[in-house]
Design a protein around this motif. Structure first.
Motif, PDB file in Angstrom:
ATOM      1  N   PHE A 213      -4.689   1.927  -9.591  1.00 14.38           N
ATOM      2  CA  PHE A 213      -4.103   3.226  -9.898  1.00 14.38           C
ATOM      3  C   PHE A 213      -2.668   3.106 -10.409  1.00 14.38           C
ATOM      4  O   PHE A 213      -2.218   3.916 -11.216  1.00 14.38           O
ATOM      5  N   ILE A 214      -1.952   2.097  -9.951  1.00 11.75           N
ATOM      6  CA  ILE A 214      -0.593   1.876 -10.459  1.00 11.75           C
ATOM      7  C   ILE A 214      -0.626   1.639 -11.968  1.00 11.75           C
ATOM      8  O   ILE A 214       0.138   2.242 -12.731  1.00 11.75           O
ATOM      9  N   VAL A 215      -1.541   0.755 -12.423  1.00  5.32           N
ATOM     10  CA  VAL A 215      -1.588   0.450 -13.857  1.00  5.32           C
ATOM     11  C   VAL A 215      -2.300   1.547 -14.650  1.00  5.32           C
ATOM     12  O   VAL A 215      -1.955   1.793 -15.820  1.00  5.32           O
TER      13      VAL A 215
ATOM     14  N   LEU B 196       0.826  -1.203   0.000  1.00 12.13           N
ATOM     15  CA  LEU B 196       0.000   0.000   0.000  1.00 12.13           C
ATOM     16  C   LEU B 196       0.866   1.262   0.000  1.00 12.13           C
ATOM     17  O   LEU B 196       0.552   2.246  -0.680  1.00 12.13           O
ATOM     18  N   ALA B 197       1.963   1.234   0.750  1.00  8.65           N
ATOM     19  CA  ALA B 197       2.867   2.391   0.802  1.00  8.65           C
ATOM     20  C   ALA B 197       3.429   2.675  -0.585  1.00  8.65           C
ATOM     21  O   ALA B 197       3.512   3.840  -1.017  1.00  8.65           O
TER      22      ALA B 197
ATOM     23  N   ASN C 267       7.813   0.283 -12.814  1.00 12.02           N
ATOM     24  CA  ASN C 267       9.113   0.724 -13.333  1.00 12.02           C
ATOM     25  C   ASN C 267       9.030   2.123 -13.926  1.00 12.02           C
ATOM     26  O   ASN C 267       9.954   2.945 -13.779  1.00 12.02           O
ATOM     27  N   SER C 268       7.913   2.436 -14.580  1.00 14.01           N
ATOM     28  CA  SER C 268       7.753   3.749 -15.205  1.00 14.01           C
ATOM     29  C   SER C 268       7.624   4.872 -14.182  1.00 14.01           C
ATOM     30  O   SER C 268       7.865   6.031 -14.495  1.00 14.01           O
ATOM     31  N   SER C 269       7.253   4.513 -12.943  1.00 11.47           N
ATOM     32  CA  SER C 269       7.060   5.539 -11.908  1.00 11.47           C
ATOM     33  C   SER C 269       8.220   5.661 -10.939  1.00 11.47           C
ATOM     34  O   SER C 269       8.602   6.769 -10.551  1.00 11.47           O
TER      35      SER C 269
ATOM     36  N   THR D  83       0.839   6.970  -6.529  1.00  9.56           N
ATOM     37  CA  THR D  83      -0.364   7.764  -6.808  1.00  9.56           C
ATOM     38  C   THR D  83      -0.143   9.235  -6.476  1.00  9.56           C
ATOM     39  O   THR D  83      -0.497  10.130  -7.265  1.00  9.56           O
ATOM     40  N   ILE D  84       0.434   9.502  -5.316  1.00 11.08           N
ATOM     41  CA  ILE D  84       0.679  10.889  -4.906  1.00 11.08           C
ATOM     42  C   ILE D  84       1.676  11.566  -5.847  1.00 11.08           C
ATOM     43  O   ILE D  84       1.514  12.735  -6.230  1.00 11.08           O
ATOM     44  N   ALA D  85       2.715  10.831  -6.244  1.00  7.36           N
ATOM     45  CA  ALA D  85       3.733  11.395  -7.136  1.00  7.36           C
ATOM     46  C   ALA D  85       3.149  11.739  -8.510  1.00  7.36           C
ATOM     47  O   ALA D  85       3.684  12.601  -9.220  1.00  7.36           O
TER      48      ALA D  85
END
Length: 505
Positions: A320-322, A226-227, A347-349, A233-235
């Motif tokens: 949200f990651i994807v 979750l972290a 990896n993209s984030s 998401t925040i970034a």
């Protein structure tokens, strides 16, 4: 042969979900939501307060409410929360997330009902441990042992072989980034051997070891994942409006939905949501029944919370990651799907380090699911037979299923898990619909006691017409297991008979 099998299982899978299971799931979820007066919303506060309740029955093998929830969460929170969500979004579209959310919100009422029923008709073992689940309430409350055996067999096939094979497959596929030819160079076989040894250590140690490991491993891995998801998401918070736009645009693209409903965003959202949170499927009640609580509804509420934690937190995190990756790629995933999609999205984030983190997470999630799934299956083996020989042989077949899973095909692995899940869910949904009135009466009893400030305690005799139960009766044998004073006080007030006759004074 393999291509033919994939084609047949895909068509059968689509038929089951499109014409039978979706209708049953939605009908029961809405029905239970209305009949319980939105219990999944009204009692959110109680869901958290009941987590800290101590065991109410003596015996070294009885487990607490929190431990029972961790066992069910260990099964719920698996690779379906990561790879499954990615698969749903990549195949059906971002709108699958909306239908997954809706199914979780409504399905939480089904989770409450089935877990409450499991508590009412649980049975006590020789050392104070409890067992129960759909097979048990089908036999005791409906009086249909044959149907209970049918459900038990379906659950065993689904969890011990279908789901555990899928978990093993997803663990193996996570290695593709590091070892592109992992499936053919012996790496998958080596992983299978390691998983078999680790799983054997746990499952031959009994339910107590399973619950202890789950109560430690699940919170740690869930918080870490979750972290990572919240951080990503925040970034990329500036991309969220566009991500939500894709979700709702896809969710209500009716031309696309009704043009091919079997593979539509709705079916995929419901299917992956059910695989993830298991609400109404008949699995979580097996864990719910093991908890030592003073009222069935307490564990029903705790298991409802588990649905929220699974879908609204962990699955949403994966979504949200994807989706952020989807937005960055201009509304496409290319050929990516499943675990490779999640790895590339992370990896993209956050770079390559994120891939290592999610790979570790998938292994932890999958391993906890392996042992949680086994826990369910063993309880149903014990329902069918008391033979220790059968149980031992079954344990070895479970280990073999893990090896097969590591070597399996992507589509075939998901199809087999989906089909076995569908059959199991259909039997359970019919059963809890027929027995739902007893969960409603138990909820009314819980509500009455809460309103007058009591710690709710359940006595079977207080529910007129309730089919015979093994537990929840007042007598010498039951009262010697009653621990906390508030429970004793309730018995003193609730029983019409002379308190001295039942050994309270």
């Amino acid at each position: 042969m393999n291509a033919w099998l994939i084609d047949v299982t895909t068509q059968f899978d689509d038929f089951l979900y499109t014409y039978i299971l979706v209708i049953l799931l939605v009908f029961c979820a809405v029905y239970f939501t209305v009949r319980t007066r939105f219990v999944q919303i009204r009692y959110i506060k109680d869901m958290f307060t009941q987590l800290t309740e101590k065991r109410h029955v003596e015996g070294e093998k009885s487990i607490s409410s929190f431990q029972a929830m961790m066992v069910s969460t260990a099964s719920r929170v698996g690779t379906g929360n990561i790879a499954g969500i990615a698969t749903a979004v990549a195949t059906g579209g971002p709108g699958a997330i909306f239908w997954m959310w809706l199914m979780a919100l409504l399905g939480a009422a089904s989770a409450f009902v089935e877990s409450t029923l499991a508590q009412i008709w649980k049975v006590r073992g020789k050392e104070g441990e409890f067992r129960g689940g759909p097979a048990y309430y089908i036999q005791q409350a409906l009086g249909q042992r044959w149907l209970g055996i049918v459900f038990a067999v379906l659950l065993i096939i689904c969890y011990a072989y279908g789901f555990n094979g899928l978990q093993a497959y997803n663990m193996a596929s996570a290695l593709e980034y590091y070892i592109p030819d992992y499936a053919t160079n012996g790496t998958a076989v080596a992983l299978g051997i390691v998983l078999m040894v680790m799983t054997a250590f746990v499952i031959f140690g009994g339910s107590k070891r399973i619950s202890i490991i789950s109560s430690i491993l699940v919170p740690i891995m869930a918080v870490a994942y979750l972290a990572l998801g919240i951080g990503i998401t925040i970034a990329n918070i500036n991309l969220l409006p566009e991500a939500f736009g894709y979700i709702f645009q896809s969710a209500f693209d009716f031309q696309s939905i009704f043009g091919g409903f079997a593979g539509s965003v709705v079916v995929l959202g419901l299917k992956r949501g059910l695989f993830s949170n298991e609400a109404g499927m008949g699995s979580a009640p097996n864990a719910a029944a093991t908890a030592s609580v003073s009222h069935p509804c307490k564990q029903g509420l705790v298991q409802t919370l588990s649905v929220y934690l699974d879908t609204m937190l962990v699955c949403t995190c994966s979504a949200f990651i994807v989706l952020i990756f989807f937005v960055k790629q201009g509304g496409t995933f290319g050929d990516l799907n499943g675990m490779p999609l999640v790895q590339m999205a992370i990896n993209s984030s956050v770079g390559e380090l994120g891939i290592h983190v999610v790979t570790f997470a998938i292994f932890c999630f999958a391993f906890s699911s392996l042992i949680g799934n086994y826990f369910y299956a063993e309880g149903n083996i014990r329902f069918i037979t008391k033979s220790k020989t059968v149980l031992t042989v079954f344990r070895f077949t479970c280990l073999a299923a893990i090896m097969v899973g590591c070597l399996n095909n992507f589509t075939l692995a998901w199809n087999f898990a989906d089909i076995t899940m569908a059959f199991m869910a259909m039997v359970n949904l019919v059963a809890i619909f027929l027995l739902g009135k007893w969960a409603f009466k138990a909820l009314d009893d819980y509500t009455r006691q809460r309103k007058v400030g009591k710690n709710p305690v359940f006595v079977a005799e207080n529910i007129p017409g309730l089919p015979a139960t093994q537990c929840w009766h007042v007598g010498e044998d039951d009262l010697k297991h009653v621990g906390p004073e508030p429970v004793r006080e309730y018995f003193e007030e609730a029983i019409d008979a002379d308190a001295e006759d039942v050994g309270l004074k």
